[in-house]
Motif scaffolding. Structure first.
Motif, PDB file in Angstrom:
ATOM      1  N   LEU A 390      20.839 -40.555 -11.789  1.00  0.00           N
ATOM      2  CA  LEU A 390      21.989 -40.378 -12.678  1.00  0.00           C
ATOM      3  C   LEU A 390      22.890 -39.250 -12.188  1.00  0.00           C
ATOM      4  N   GLU A 391      22.270 -38.161 -11.723  1.00  0.00           N
ATOM      5  CA  GLU A 391      23.072 -37.026 -11.250  1.00  0.00           C
ATOM      6  C   GLU A 391      23.912 -37.432 -10.040  1.00  0.00           C
ATOM      7  N   ASN A 392      23.292 -38.145  -9.107  1.00  0.00           N
ATOM      8  CA  ASN A 392      24.033 -38.572  -7.917  1.00  0.00           C
ATOM      9  C   ASN A 392      25.141 -39.552  -8.262  1.00  0.00           C
ATOM     10  N   TRP A 393      24.814 -40.503  -9.135  1.00  0.00           N
ATOM     11  CA  TRP A 393      25.823 -41.489  -9.516  1.00  0.00           C
ATOM     12  C   TRP A 393      27.015 -40.806 -10.183  1.00  0.00           C
ATOM     13  N   ARG A 394      26.681 -39.850 -11.035  1.00  0.00           N
ATOM     14  CA  ARG A 394      27.731 -39.150 -11.767  1.00  0.00           C
ATOM     15  C   ARG A 394      28.712 -38.472 -10.804  1.00  0.00           C
ATOM     16  N   GLN A 395      28.181 -37.820  -9.775  1.00  0.00           N
ATOM     17  CA  GLN A 395      29.043 -37.163  -8.789  1.00  0.00           C
ATOM     18  C   GLN A 395      29.931 -38.178  -8.070  1.00  0.00           C
ATOM     19  N   ASP A 397      30.690 -41.188  -8.971  1.00  0.00           N
ATOM     20  CA  ASP A 397      31.589 -41.888  -9.886  1.00  0.00           C
ATOM     21  C   ASP A 397      32.825 -41.043 -10.195  1.00  0.00           C
ATOM     22  N   LEU A 398      32.609 -39.711 -10.338  1.00  0.00           N
ATOM     23  CA  LEU A 398      33.737 -38.815 -10.601  1.00  0.00           C
ATOM     24  C   LEU A 398      34.722 -38.863  -9.442  1.00  0.00           C
ATOM     25  N   VAL A 399      34.180 -38.838  -8.236  1.00  0.00           N
ATOM     26  CA  VAL A 399      35.047 -38.869  -7.052  1.00  0.00           C
ATOM     27  C   VAL A 399      35.807 -40.192  -6.986  1.00  0.00           C
ATOM     28  N   LYS A 400      35.065 -41.302  -7.154  1.00  0.00           N
ATOM     29  CA  LYS A 400      35.712 -42.611  -7.076  1.00  0.00           C
ATOM     30  C   LYS A 400      36.790 -42.763  -8.131  1.00  0.00           C
ATOM     31  N   ARG A 401      36.496 -42.320  -9.345  1.00  0.00           N
ATOM     32  CA  ARG A 401      37.447 -42.483 -10.426  1.00  0.00           C
ATOM     33  C   ARG A 401      38.686 -41.611 -10.210  1.00  0.00           C
ATOM     34  N   SER A 402      38.487 -40.439  -9.636  1.00  0.00           N
ATOM     35  CA  SER A 402      39.663 -39.599  -9.394  1.00  0.00           C
ATOM     36  C   SER A 402      40.523 -40.226  -8.310  1.00  0.00           C
ATOM     37  N   LEU A 403      39.896 -40.952  -7.395  1.00  0.00           N
ATOM     38  CA  LEU A 403      40.656 -41.601  -6.331  1.00  0.00           C
ATOM     39  C   LEU A 403      41.525 -42.736  -6.861  1.00  0.00           C
ATOM     40  N   VAL A 404      40.988 -43.473  -7.868  1.00  0.00           N
ATOM     41  CA  VAL A 404      41.799 -44.575  -8.414  1.00  0.00           C
ATOM     42  C   VAL A 404      42.673 -44.097  -9.578  1.00  0.00           C
TER      43      VAL A 404
END
Ligand SMILES: [Zn+2]
Length: 406
Positions: A390-395, A397-404
């Motif tokens: 979960l911790e890795n996914w969260r990191q 996911d934050l990066v991916k979402r900021s990119l889009v």
């Protein structure tokens, strides 16, 4: 709740005037008589020793779930947080001066709890007081219906501010995880010898909740906290109402088909990735039919189109979450299924906008898996693996979402 407030009004009438006029008569919290303990299935009990009786009130707030106690006025300095809070069913406690003349104690809950009884007794000889508060598990609807700060004459307090989620080390808010212990109540799930899936998964969910809360980076909500039947549709509704960021359904089924052993993480798909997955999904949905809830045809066509659009956005996030959880568990040594990432049409994964996965921790039909799942040490390492995932996914996911740009 209203009965409680009559009782509070009475307490106010008995003690309010004296306290209001005498600031030196501040009550002190007595640490030896204060504790919050788990009472197993019956709930949570809070005992608070006070050097004297003071007016108080209790109410609940949602988003996140909280129990709030206001006092006039308590000095908390003697309390030791660790000694006071002795149950994991309360995520955290905060206490202190609230506004001049008022003190507040806030219990943050991992799942909805309702005030069952509350009672403050004053010892006639010593003048010391003892507050007993008994909390019992409840469902979200009942909790939401009674939540909110009451308006009472004599309690000239400002609106209680919503306490913001604890900021994380990286400045972002905690990730709210909805844990869904599979089955429950009349639906035991897989049954082997003297144990069953619903009980094992409730145990594991509690352990996982504890592991997540200990990191400080997660808030945890659960679809059930005891042996209760919850329909699949309702599990999703609960996740929505709790504002969950991710949904994780936890299972340990029994399957005779194929090589059913080792952990598997499922994402939603209309087409099951194999026959075993399809049979598993069918079996799970059948439990709702047993309880008289039929999910089929519950969406109309227009809603379906909109939901599909939302699912398209959520789908890659769910898949990434599943992969990350697989990696986390594999890092802990699994054992993982030979194809640990699969998809099937599980109704419980149909939340359109919440990344959702179903974890088969193992299969109770496999003697090795059964032995593992019954072992608290093994469960702890798998819980740790899921936390890592979960911790890795969260990191990511934050990066991916900021990119889009979301
Ligand atoms: Zn199951």
């Amino acid at each position: 709740m209203s009965r409680i407030f009559y009782a509070l009004a009475l307490i106010w009438a008995l003690t309010g005037a004296a306290v209001a006029q005498d600031f030196s008569a501040l009550a002190r919290a007595l640490p030896e008589q204060s504790r919050i303990v788990d009472e197993g299935n019956t709930g949570v009990r809070l005992d608070l020793g006070l050097s004297q009786g003071v007016p108080y009130r209790v109410f609940t707030l949602r988003d996140p779930y909280r129990i709030v106690l206001d006092f006039q006025e308590v000095d908390w300095s003697g309390l030791n947080r660790e000694a006071f809070l002795r149950t994991s069913r309360i995520s955290s406690i905060q206490y202190g001066a609230y506004v001049p003349g008022w003190s507040r104690l806030v219990l943050e809950l991992g799942a909805p709890l309702a005030v069952e009884t509350v009672d403050l007794r004053v010892d006639e000889t010593t003048g010391a007081a003892h507050l007993s508060l008994h909390l019992k598990g409840t469902d979200f609807d009942s909790f939401a219906a009674s939540a909110g700060a009451p308006r009472q004459p004599g309690w000239d307090l400002p609106e209680p501010a919503v306490i913001p989620a604890l900021p994380q080390r990286d400045g972002t808010r905690a990730l709210r995880v909805m844990l869904d212990p599979g089955h429950g109540g009349i639906d035991p799930g897989a049954e082997v010898a003297d144990t069953n899936e619903k009980t094992l998964m409730l145990t594991f969910s509690r352990e996982l909740r504890e592991a997540l809360l200990r990191t400080g980076g997660f808030e945890v909500v659960m679809t059930r906290v005891d042996d209760q039947f919850v329909s699949l549709e309702r599990r999703i509704a609960l996740a929505h109402r709790a504002g969950a960021d991710v949904f994780i359904s936890l299972h340990a089924d029994s399957l005779s088909e194929g090589l059913a052993h080792g952990a598997v993480v499922y994402t939603l798909s209309e087409e099951a990735s194999d026959i075993a997955s399809r049979k598993l999904a069918e079996r799970h949905d059948r439990s709702d039919l047993i309880a008289g809830v039929d999910l089929s045809g519950s969406d109309d066509q227009v809603a379906d189109v909109l939901l599909d659009l939302a699912r398209q956005e959520t789908k890659p996030r769910s898949t990434a979450l599943a992969q990350s959880l697989v990696d986390g568990m594999a890092q802990q040594g699994g054992p993982m299924n030979r194809r640990p990432l699969r998809s099937a049409s599980f109704s419980v994964l149909k939340a359109a906008d919440i990344p959702s996965v179903l974890v088969e921790l193992g299969f109770l039909s496999s003697p090795r898996d059964l032995k593992n799942i019954s072992d608290p040490g093994w469960r702890a390492s798998m819980a740790h693996g899921l936390v890592l995932g979960l911790e890795n996914w969260r990191q990511d996911d934050l990066v991916k979402r900021s990119l889009v740009g979301q």
